[in-house]
Structures are given as structure tokens and as C-alpha cells.
Scaffold this motif. Structure first.
Motif, PDB file in Angstrom:
ATOM      1  N   THR A 178       0.813  -1.219   0.000  1.00  0.00           N
ATOM      2  CA  THR A 178       0.000   0.000   0.000  1.00  0.00           C
ATOM      3  C   THR A 178       0.845   1.267   0.000  1.00  0.00           C
ATOM      4  N   ARG A 179       2.149   1.111   0.162  1.00  0.00           N
ATOM      5  CA  ARG A 179       2.985   2.305   0.080  1.00  0.00           C
ATOM      6  C   ARG A 179       3.286   2.677  -1.375  1.00  0.00           C
ATOM      7  N   CYS A 180       2.967   1.800  -2.302  1.00  0.00           N
ATOM      8  CA  CYS A 180       3.209   2.095  -3.723  1.00  0.00           C
ATOM      9  C   CYS A 180       2.079   2.945  -4.277  1.00  0.00           C
ATOM     10  N   PRO A 181       2.407   3.755  -5.291  1.00  0.00           N
ATOM     11  CA  PRO A 181       1.334   4.486  -5.982  1.00  0.00           C
ATOM     12  C   PRO A 181       0.317   3.491  -6.552  1.00  0.00           C
ATOM     13  N   LEU A 182      -0.930   3.937  -6.648  1.00  0.00           N
ATOM     14  CA  LEU A 182      -1.995   3.024  -7.085  1.00  0.00           C
ATOM     15  C   LEU A 182      -1.729   2.405  -8.449  1.00  0.00           C
ATOM     16  N   GLU A 183      -1.164   3.202  -9.369  1.00  0.00           N
ATOM     17  CA  GLU A 183      -0.982   2.645 -10.713  1.00  0.00           C
ATOM     18  C   GLU A 183       0.067   1.524 -10.702  1.00  0.00           C
ATOM     19  N   ILE A 184       0.960   1.578  -9.712  1.00  0.00           N
ATOM     20  CA  ILE A 184       1.944   0.498  -9.600  1.00  0.00           C
ATOM     21  C   ILE A 184       1.293  -0.747  -8.992  1.00  0.00           C
ATOM     22  N   GLN A 185       0.440  -0.525  -7.991  1.00  0.00           N
ATOM     23  CA  GLN A 185      -0.286  -1.676  -7.423  1.00  0.00           C
ATOM     24  C   GLN A 185      -1.098  -2.371  -8.511  1.00  0.00           C
ATOM     25  N   ASP A 186      -1.645  -1.560  -9.412  1.00  0.00           N
ATOM     26  CA  ASP A 186      -2.533  -2.128 -10.420  1.00  0.00           C
ATOM     27  C   ASP A 186      -1.803  -2.942 -11.485  1.00  0.00           C
ATOM     28  N   VAL A 187      -0.473  -2.857 -11.501  1.00  0.00           N
ATOM     29  CA  VAL A 187       0.294  -3.712 -12.402  1.00  0.00           C
ATOM     30  C   VAL A 187      -0.054  -5.178 -12.121  1.00  0.00           C
ATOM     31  N   LEU A 188      -0.408  -5.439 -10.884  1.00  0.00           N
ATOM     32  CA  LEU A 188      -0.692  -6.818 -10.485  1.00  0.00           C
ATOM     33  C   LEU A 188      -2.024  -7.344 -11.024  1.00  0.00           C
ATOM     34  N   LEU A 189      -2.898  -6.397 -11.404  1.00  0.00           N
ATOM     35  CA  LEU A 189      -4.258  -6.811 -11.758  1.00  0.00           C
ATOM     36  C   LEU A 189      -4.301  -7.927 -12.792  1.00  0.00           C
ATOM     37  N   SER A 190      -3.745  -7.654 -13.978  1.00  0.00           N
ATOM     38  CA  SER A 190      -3.873  -8.652 -15.037  1.00  0.00           C
ATOM     39  C   SER A 190      -2.997  -9.860 -14.725  1.00  0.00           C
ATOM     40  N   ILE A 191      -1.896  -9.599 -14.022  1.00  0.00           N
ATOM     41  CA  ILE A 191      -1.006 -10.728 -13.733  1.00  0.00           C
ATOM     42  C   ILE A 191      -1.680 -11.720 -12.797  1.00  0.00           C
ATOM     43  N   LEU A 192      -2.398 -11.188 -11.807  1.00  0.00           N
ATOM     44  CA  LEU A 192      -3.046 -12.104 -10.868  1.00  0.00           C
ATOM     45  C   LEU A 192      -4.300 -12.745 -11.453  1.00  0.00           C
ATOM     46  N   SER A 193      -4.978 -12.047 -12.357  1.00  0.00           N
ATOM     47  CA  SER A 193      -6.192 -12.696 -12.872  1.00  0.00           C
ATOM     48  C   SER A 193      -5.884 -13.603 -14.062  1.00  0.00           C
ATOM     49  N   ASP A 194      -5.052 -13.134 -14.994  1.00  0.00           N
ATOM     50  CA  ASP A 194      -4.796 -13.956 -16.189  1.00  0.00           C
ATOM     51  C   ASP A 194      -3.529 -14.783 -16.078  1.00  0.00           C
ATOM     52  N   ARG A 195      -2.722 -14.442 -15.101  1.00  0.00           N
ATOM     53  CA  ARG A 195      -1.449 -15.156 -14.903  1.00  0.00           C
ATOM     54  C   ARG A 195      -0.546 -15.078 -16.139  1.00  0.00           C
ATOM     55  N   VAL A 196      -0.587 -13.938 -16.804  1.00  0.00           N
ATOM     56  CA  VAL A 196       0.335 -13.679 -17.909  1.00  0.00           C
ATOM     57  C   VAL A 196       0.903 -12.277 -17.766  1.00  0.00           C
ATOM     58  N   MET A 197       2.122 -12.098 -18.255  1.00  0.00           N
ATOM     59  CA  MET A 197       2.724 -10.770 -18.315  1.00  0.00           C
ATOM     60  C   MET A 197       3.045 -10.526 -19.779  1.00  0.00           C
ATOM     61  N   SER A 198       2.595  -9.378 -20.299  1.00  0.00           N
ATOM     62  CA  SER A 198       2.963  -9.146 -21.691  1.00  0.00           C
ATOM     63  C   SER A 198       4.200  -8.263 -21.722  1.00  0.00           C
ATOM     64  N   ILE A 199       5.061  -8.585 -22.663  1.00  0.00           N
ATOM     65  CA  ILE A 199       6.327  -7.868 -22.806  1.00  0.00           C
ATOM     66  C   ILE A 199       6.349  -7.322 -24.232  1.00  0.00           C
ATOM     67  N   PRO A 200       5.725  -6.162 -24.437  1.00  0.00           N
ATOM     68  CA  PRO A 200       5.483  -5.688 -25.809  1.00  0.00           C
ATOM     69  C   PRO A 200       6.765  -5.420 -26.595  1.00  0.00           C
ATOM     70  N   GLU A 201       7.894  -5.229 -25.901  1.00  0.00           N
ATOM     71  CA  GLU A 201       9.143  -4.934 -26.611  1.00  0.00           C
ATOM     72  C   GLU A 201       9.673  -6.153 -27.366  1.00  0.00           C
ATOM     73  N   LEU A 202       9.293  -7.348 -26.927  1.00  0.00           N
ATOM     74  CA  LEU A 202       9.842  -8.551 -27.557  1.00  0.00           C
ATOM     75  C   LEU A 202       8.946  -9.000 -28.710  1.00  0.00           C
ATOM     76  N   LYS A 203       9.453  -9.953 -29.474  1.00  0.00           N
ATOM     77  CA  LYS A 203       8.691 -10.400 -30.650  1.00  0.00           C
ATOM     78  C   LYS A 203       8.214 -11.839 -30.474  1.00  0.00           C
ATOM     79  N   GLY A 204       7.185 -12.172 -31.228  1.00  0.00           N
ATOM     80  CA  GLY A 204       6.720 -13.554 -31.288  1.00  0.00           C
ATOM     81  C   GLY A 204       6.277 -14.073 -29.933  1.00  0.00           C
TER      82      GLY A 204
END
Ligand SMILES: Nc1ncnc2c1ncn2[C@@H]1O[C@H](COP(=O)(O)OP(=O)(O)O)[C@@H](O)[C@H]1O
Ligand SMILES: [Mg+2]
Length: 382
Positions: A178-204
Motif C-alpha cells: 500500500t505504500r506504492c502508488p496506485l498505478e503500480i499496485q494495479d500492475v498486479l491486476l492482469s497478472i493475478l487474474s490472467d497469470r500472464v505478463m505481456s512484454i510488448p518490446e519482444l517479438k513472437g
């Protein structure tokens, strides 16, 4: 990209000596190093008994490890209710994370370390939440030399704890979320629900990192910080919340403080152990002021400082070191009083007043030589 060592071509070359630092030389070894024997034994004994995918130990072994079990030769560690711990362990096997909330010094961090060590054999995938935490600290960043030379690639990516936890199928600890800014906490949202992290810089296929079985998140949050209320409802939904309470039983708290301070003083090469009646003074003071009530049932004004068990342990260690170097090697009530202020009260003049009131009204009336000497040392509270 995994850099796997080619053992065939290296076979003739001598193995470089691993840089092993003796456990004693490390100020605070991780739980999995400190209790490596216990973890190894539990993993072996568990055989192929059923357990959640990706777990090193069975849920029963995780429980036994965290609580300790004299019969099985497991050191006592976290003091808490079994039912509470079972719920915490179960939470880690679900598709939600585990959120440990509570007052400072109730062993939230310690518990999350023990759980990560037991479930994943690794408690070091830790994010320390702060106002300055960035997405890079959580997900991944880049090795700039490699990035410039070859562009974004798996090799130039520097994984942060969340990336590693997902790749390796391990528990990630997110401290003081809770000491993190809200937008940083929200990084966890999709990771915890979909269990995927997208890395747009990489290919394929490398653009999408799927979490391996065993991955989950234990977050901790202090109820004294601004915080839990501000966390988004969406994120709250992705965690099972468990409140860690201070140790309710005086005798249990006394035993823990004695055990922990003995252990820490030994590690500091200070051959001092608080006599039980000295530990009793300290822990009773903390317990009563925390509860706002004396053992006799009289009301006390509660302090602003959280007088936690962790602070009681710190105060007793400081008193032990003080007695060893400046005293006669025995902790006396006077040493305790001196360290109550620095270790526990910090800089709150109002609390100091309340502590003095406690000495003048509660300590004064108690029978026994130790309580008398404690009262006589109250001049240190000036
Ligand atoms: N219930 C408990 N069981 C074991 N140790 C405890 C307990 N409560 C407090 N402690 C002490 O507090 C220390 C850990 O505090 P910490 O994990 O940093 O607390 P928090 O993260 O809740 O602020 C432990 O090392 C131990 O000495
Ligand atoms: Mg903590």
C-alpha cells in the motif's frame, strides 16, 4: 533465454569454487538457508504425496515448518493459530494472492518469508513497496549495453521478481504494497487474474510470459499506513485477506521474546541471556500498554506507537548488548528501561508521558524484587 551451461565441453575444466559465505558471516540469512536441513528433510519425507502443482512441500509440511514441531525436529518459528495459518497456506494454492494485513511488528514479513521458503524454497523474490517503486522494479528492465547492441531480446531483459516468479513458478513477496502508488499496485491486476505478463518490446512468443505452476503473490500491508482503503476494489478482489494479530497470550509472547533474543544475542557473539523475570517485565509492559489494560483489569491510555513483539525483541537485544559491554554481563531492569525509550517509543513525547504514568501507577504497586528494581530505574524515562 536460459543460459544453460554446456556440461559436455566443460567436463574437463575444473569447477570454479563457488563463492560460499559462511552462514555465520551473514547478518541475516534467508529462511531457506537458515533452515535448509529442515526443508530438505520435509521435501524428502513428503515423497510424492499430493500437493499443489509447483510446490516443494505438501501443505501439511508447510504448516509444520512454519509453526515448528519439536517431535519432528522442526524449530519453532511463527507463533500463531493453526487455523489462521491453514487459511494462509490454502490461499496460496488458489488463483488469488495472499494479503497479510496488520499492525507493524506482527511478523507479516517474517511469515511471508517462511511461507515462500517452504512453498518455493526461495524467499528472495521480494519487492519492497515504497512511494518510489516503479514498474521496472516489479516486472523487468533492460541491460542497456545489450539493448543498444542487439535491441530488445530475451538476453537483454533483466527480470525483476515478478518476472522471475512467473518464469520459475515461485512465490513472490510484495512488501508494504500500500505504500506504492496506485498505478503500480494495479500492475498486479492482469497478472493475478490472467497469470500472464505481456512484454510488448519482444517479438513472437516471447511477448507473452505465462506463469508456471507454483507462482503466486504474498503481499503485506500495515494497517497503520494510509492504505488498505485506497487499494482499488479490483485489486482487493484478487487477494485473500488475512489479518495477522499480535500474540494474544502473555506466556506465549514471553517465550517467543526469550527465544528470539537468545538466538540473536548468540549470533552477535554476546553470551548474555535475559533472566526469565527480566523478560517478564519487558513483555508484560508491552502487552499491557498495547492492550490498554493491566493484568488486574485497569484501563491504561493506549500509546500511539505500536508496541509490537518485534519491538520487544529489539529492546531485549539492545539491553543484552548494553549489559555485556557496559555492565556486568547480566541484564538488569535498568538496562530495559533505557532501551524501552529508544527501541520502542521512538520520538513521541506523548507516549513517554504515558509510559511514565504506567511506571508511577502500575509498576510501582507490583510485588517482587525485579518489579521494584524496574520502578527504581524510572529516572531513565526523563
Ligand atoms: N507471531 C509471531 N511469531 C514469531 N515472531 C514474531 C511474531 N510477532 C512478532 N514477532 C517478532 O517480530 C519479528 C518480525 O517482524 P516483521 O516480520 O518485520 O513484522 P511486520 O512485517 O509485521 O512489521 C520476528 O523476527 C519476531 O522476532
Ligand atoms: Mg514488514
Amino acid at each position: 533465454m536460459a543460459r544453460v551451461k554446456n556440461t559436455k565441453t566443460d567436463a574437463s575444466a575444473p569447477e570454479p569454487a563457488p563463492a560460499v559465505v559462511a552462514l555465520d558471516a551473514i547478518q541475516r540469512p534467508a529462511a531457506e538457508a537458515l533452515y535448509a536441513d529442515e526443508l530438505e528433510r520435509l521435501a524428502r519425507d513428503g515423497g510424492d504425496a499430493p500437493r499443489p502443482q509447483g510446490w516443494r512441500l505438501t501443505p501439511r509440511s508447510v504448516l509444520a515448518f512454519v509453526l515448528g514441531d519439536a517431535e519432528k525436529g522442526l524449530a519453532p518459528k511463527f507463533v500463531g493459530r493453526r487455523a489462521f495459518l491453514e487459511r494462509c497456506i490454502v490461499a496460496l494454492a488458489t488463483n488469488r494472492g495472499l494479503m497479510l494485513i496488520g499492525e507493524p511488528g506482527t511478523a507479516k514479513s517474517y511469515l511471508s518469508e517462511l511461507l515462500a521458503a517452504a512453498v518455493s524454497g526461495d524467499s528472495t523474490l521480494t519487492i519492497q513497496g515504497s512511494a518510489g517503486t516503479t514498474e521496472d522494479n516489479i516486472k523487468y528492465s533492460w541491460n542497456y549495453a545489450l539493448l543498444l547492441a542487439e535491441g530488445p531480446s530475451a538476453a537483454s531483459l533483466v527480470p525483476a521478481p515478478l518476472h522471475r516468479g512467473m518464469t520459475e513458478g515461485k512465490v513472490v513477496r510484495f512488501e508494504e504494497i500500500t505504500r506504492c502508488p496506485l498505478e503500480i499496485q494495479d500492475v498486479l491486476l492482469s497478472i493475478l487474474s490472467d497469470r500472464v505478463m505481456s512484454i510488448p518490446e519482444l517479438k513472437g512468443p516471447e511477448r507473452t510470459l505465462y506463469a508456471r505452476a507454483g507462482f503466486n503473490v504474498i503481499a503485506t500491508a500495515n494497517t497503520r499506513d494510509r492504505g488498505i482503503n485506497e487499494m482499488s476494489a479490483a485489486l482487493k478482489r484478487r487477494f485473500n485477506f488475512e489479518t495477522v494479530h499480535p500474540i494474544a497470550d502473555l506466556a506465549e509472547e514471553m517465550a517467543l521474546v526469550q527465544r528470539e533474543s537468545d538466538r540473536m544475542l548468540r549470533r552477535a557473539d554476546v553470551p548474555v541471556s535475559l533472566r526469565p523475570e527480566i523478560t517478564e517485565l519487558l513483555v508484560t509492559t508491552f502487552h499491557e500498554l498495547r492492550a490498554g489494560k493491566t493484568a488486574e483489569g485497569n484501563a491504561l491510555e493506549p500509546l500511539t506507537t505500536a508496541l509490537s513483539t518485534a519491538e520487544a525483541v529489539s529492546a531485549s537485544i539492545a539491553a543484552g548488548i548494553h549489559a555485556y559491554y557496559y555492565g556486568k554481563g547480566e541484564v538488569e531492569p535498568e538496562h530495559l528501561v533505557q532501551h524501552l525509550v529508544g527501541s520502542a517509543l521512538k520520538d513521541t513525547p506523548d507516549d513517554l508521558k504515558k509510559l511514565r504514568h504506567y511506571f508511577n501507577h502500575v509498576v510501582k504497586g507490583r510485588a517482587g524484587a525485579a518489579w521494584k528494581a524496574y520502578y527504581e530505574s524510572r529516572s531513565h524515562l526523563l
